[in-house]
Design a protein around this motif. Sequence first.
Motif, mmCIF file in Angstrom:
data_model
loop_
_atom_site.group_PDB
_atom_site.id
_atom_site.type_symbol
_atom_site.label_atom_id
_atom_site.label_comp_id
_atom_site.label_asym_id
_atom_site.label_seq_id
_atom_site.Cartn_x
_atom_site.Cartn_y
_atom_site.Cartn_z
ATOM 1 N N GLU A 83 109.408 -23.287 -38.970
ATOM 2 C CA GLU A 83 110.104 -22.921 -40.290
ATOM 3 C C GLU A 83 109.230 -23.869 -41.226
ATOM 4 N N GLY A 84 109.099 -23.147 -42.541
ATOM 5 C CA GLY A 84 108.314 -23.741 -43.642
ATOM 6 C C GLY A 84 106.762 -23.593 -43.599
ATOM 7 N N ARG A 85 106.126 -24.171 -44.328
ATOM 8 C CA ARG A 85 104.602 -24.087 -44.345
ATOM 9 C C ARG A 85 103.915 -25.328 -43.518
ATOM 10 N N TYR A 86 102.879 -24.908 -42.862
ATOM 11 C CA TYR A 86 101.957 -25.774 -42.155
ATOM 12 C C TYR A 86 100.546 -25.628 -42.850
ATOM 13 N N PRO A 87 100.291 -26.445 -43.713
ATOM 14 C CA PRO A 87 98.952 -26.253 -44.809
ATOM 15 C C PRO A 87 97.608 -26.548 -43.708
ATOM 16 N N TYR A 88 97.958 -27.630 -42.889
ATOM 17 C CA TYR A 88 96.619 -27.958 -42.160
ATOM 18 C C TYR A 88 97.170 -27.772 -40.569
ATOM 19 N N LEU A 89 96.135 -27.357 -39.788
ATOM 20 C CA LEU A 89 96.562 -26.918 -38.466
ATOM 21 C C LEU A 89 95.182 -27.341 -37.735
ATOM 22 N N TRP A 90 95.191 -28.006 -36.555
ATOM 23 C CA TRP A 90 94.333 -28.715 -35.642
ATOM 24 C C TRP A 90 94.496 -27.979 -34.219
ATOM 25 N N LEU A 91 93.364 -27.665 -33.540
ATOM 26 C CA LEU A 91 93.197 -26.992 -32.454
ATOM 27 C C LEU A 91 92.236 -27.382 -31.256
ATOM 28 N N ASP A 92 92.591 -27.897 -30.136
ATOM 29 C CA ASP A 92 91.785 -28.267 -29.203
ATOM 30 C C ASP A 92 92.307 -27.717 -27.816
ATOM 31 N N ALA A 93 91.037 -28.091 -27.030
ATOM 32 C CA ALA A 93 91.441 -27.629 -25.439
ATOM 33 C C ALA A 93 90.819 -28.678 -24.454
ATOM 34 N N LYS A 94 91.465 -28.602 -23.468
ATOM 35 C CA LYS A 94 91.146 -29.720 -22.244
ATOM 36 C C LYS A 94 91.244 -28.660 -21.099
ATOM 37 N N VAL A 95 90.340 -29.092 -20.387
ATOM 38 C CA VAL A 95 89.798 -28.247 -18.909
ATOM 39 C C VAL A 95 90.890 -29.197 -17.772
ATOM 40 N N GLU A 96 91.544 -28.383 -17.028
ATOM 41 C CA GLU A 96 92.306 -28.936 -15.830
ATOM 42 C C GLU A 96 91.999 -27.948 -14.716
ATOM 43 N N LYS A 97 92.237 -28.556 -13.665
ATOM 44 C CA LYS A 97 91.740 -27.865 -12.319
ATOM 45 C C LYS A 97 93.453 -27.384 -11.939
ATOM 46 N N VAL A 98 93.453 -26.045 -11.506
ATOM 47 C CA VAL A 98 94.487 -25.494 -11.229
ATOM 48 C C VAL A 98 94.415 -24.490 -9.863
ATOM 49 N N ARG A 99 95.428 -24.575 -8.671
ATOM 50 C CA ARG A 99 95.165 -23.713 -8.003
ATOM 51 C C ARG A 99 95.743 -22.355 -8.107
ATOM 52 N N ASP A 100 94.950 -21.325 -7.903
ATOM 53 C CA ASP A 100 95.254 -19.972 -8.400
ATOM 54 C C ASP A 100 94.532 -19.038 -7.331
ATOM 55 N N SER A 101 95.571 -18.532 -6.565
ATOM 56 C CA SER A 101 95.244 -17.475 -5.268
ATOM 57 C C SER A 101 94.407 -18.027 -4.458
ATOM 58 N N GLY A 102 94.941 -19.463 -3.895
ATOM 59 C CA GLY A 102 94.130 -19.984 -3.075
ATOM 60 C C GLY A 102 92.850 -20.552 -3.347
ATOM 61 N N ARG A 103 92.439 -20.605 -4.686
ATOM 62 C CA ARG A 103 91.063 -21.284 -5.109
ATOM 63 C C ARG A 103 91.238 -22.389 -6.083
ATOM 64 N N VAL A 104 90.600 -23.351 -6.257
ATOM 65 C CA VAL A 104 91.018 -24.193 -7.256
ATOM 66 C C VAL A 104 89.863 -23.946 -8.346
ATOM 67 N N VAL A 105 90.744 -23.563 -9.566
ATOM 68 C CA VAL A 105 89.698 -23.135 -10.697
ATOM 69 C C VAL A 105 90.103 -23.962 -11.910
ATOM 70 N N ARG A 106 89.062 -23.806 -13.014
ATOM 71 C CA ARG A 106 89.316 -24.742 -14.163
ATOM 72 C C ARG A 106 89.946 -23.840 -15.150
ATOM 73 N N LYS A 107 90.932 -24.405 -15.806
ATOM 74 C CA LYS A 107 91.455 -23.777 -16.739
ATOM 75 C C LYS A 107 91.789 -24.624 -18.026
ATOM 76 N N ALA A 108 91.977 -23.714 -19.113
ATOM 77 C CA ALA A 108 91.820 -24.564 -20.338
ATOM 78 C C ALA A 108 93.506 -24.691 -20.935
ATOM 79 N N LEU A 109 93.846 -26.145 -21.288
ATOM 80 C CA LEU A 109 95.206 -26.263 -21.544
ATOM 81 C C LEU A 109 94.878 -26.383 -23.032
ATOM 82 N N VAL A 110 95.428 -25.684 -24.005
ATOM 83 C CA VAL A 110 95.252 -25.867 -25.295
ATOM 84 C C VAL A 110 96.521 -26.350 -26.005
ATOM 85 N N LEU A 111 95.906 -26.974 -27.106
ATOM 86 C CA LEU A 111 97.278 -27.622 -27.792
ATOM 87 C C LEU A 111 97.034 -27.369 -29.585
#
Length: 408
Positions: A155-183
């Motif tokens: 609610e309300g206005r957000y004049p400034y916005l910061w975006l960033d991503a962090k790579v983490e390892k996650v198991r997916d379909s039996g494999r370990v893959v790198r995925k992006a955790l974004v904030l």
Amino acid sequence: MAETKRMTAEQVVSYLLEEDGVDFLRESLLWVVQQLMEAEVSELIGAEHGERSEERLTHRNGYRARTWATRAGELELAIPKLRRGSYFPSFLEPRRRSEQALVSVVQEAYVAGVSTRKVDQVVESLGLRISKSEVSRICQGLDEQVDAFRNRPLEGRYPYLWLDAKVEKVRDSGRVVRKALVLAYAVHESGYREVIGLDVGEAETEAFWRSFLRSLVERGLGGVQLVVSDAHAGLKQAIGQVLGCPWQRCSVHFLREALGHARREQQPMLAALLRPIFNGDSGDAARELVGDALERLRKPLPKIANLLEEAEDDLLAFHAFPADHWPKLRSTNPLERVNREVGRRTDVVGIFPNDRSLIRLAASVVIEQNDEWLVGRRYLSNHSLEALLGQDKNEDKDREETRELTVA
């Protein structure tokens, strides 16, 4: 002798369970715990409230609100704050939400049979009771809090916005893959900062960033006047398509990239040329420094000179906003502390059993950070936001008048 009236144990319990009795019990409990907190704080700082003492280690610094759920109902505690150090009441649950999330992730990984030697060591050191039902119970409670936080209306206005991503390892379909955790982190028009979004994607693609930004808009994100991020091409395109606002390239990321194209012996000279650009007193002064840097770099470091020339407008976009805001707008550094806290917890896990467990742990960390920001000091003062928001209101008014004239 008059007969003394006494209440049996059953009568006392019955009274306390009634509305008036519960109120009395709640107020009594609140008074007791407040006195306990004051006593603990006095012992911690070495002096009573208002007492002068040579043994004093620090001073009180107001209070912060905290809701405490008890069998007598919810109590609104006023927890004392300290100028130096911190205080947490001994009678409250010492394990914070993020630590519960960390334990649940470790347990879930262990039960799912995907534990590594590192996870085994954590399980042993924490003395965890590995139980599928316990894992399910903890995860369910945390997931409810996480989902409420991630899907809350903006609610309300957000004049400034910061975006960033962090790579983490996650198991997916039996494999370990790198995925992006974004904030996504923003400053509200009230001057307080918030973590407004968090998600996990297969990779930092334009499609993923576009979907993420649209989800923020659907929840109510509006009034964004500047987005700060690194120079990921897909992210930049998504910002233009979804938000349609100016973009500030992170100066810290740019400096790291530039230094990476120089030899070690050239790096001190290069840093001395580039850093003053972002600390100029005005946009004109900054552009003069860019010109001087380009002249000195074209022969010895032509590639870096081309990078600087192409990035000039994006690196200096923050100069179009109030000068009081410049130090906080030229990089994604405001997110660094949050990322470090998330990383400190995710490093313990190493490999997450699934996307949901990564979201659960990361969101639990940022929820705690968000709570601290909302009860702390304003990130930007009301005075410094007046000119920016006032201008925004005038532009909205002009657009509305134009629309009305067009319709007429």
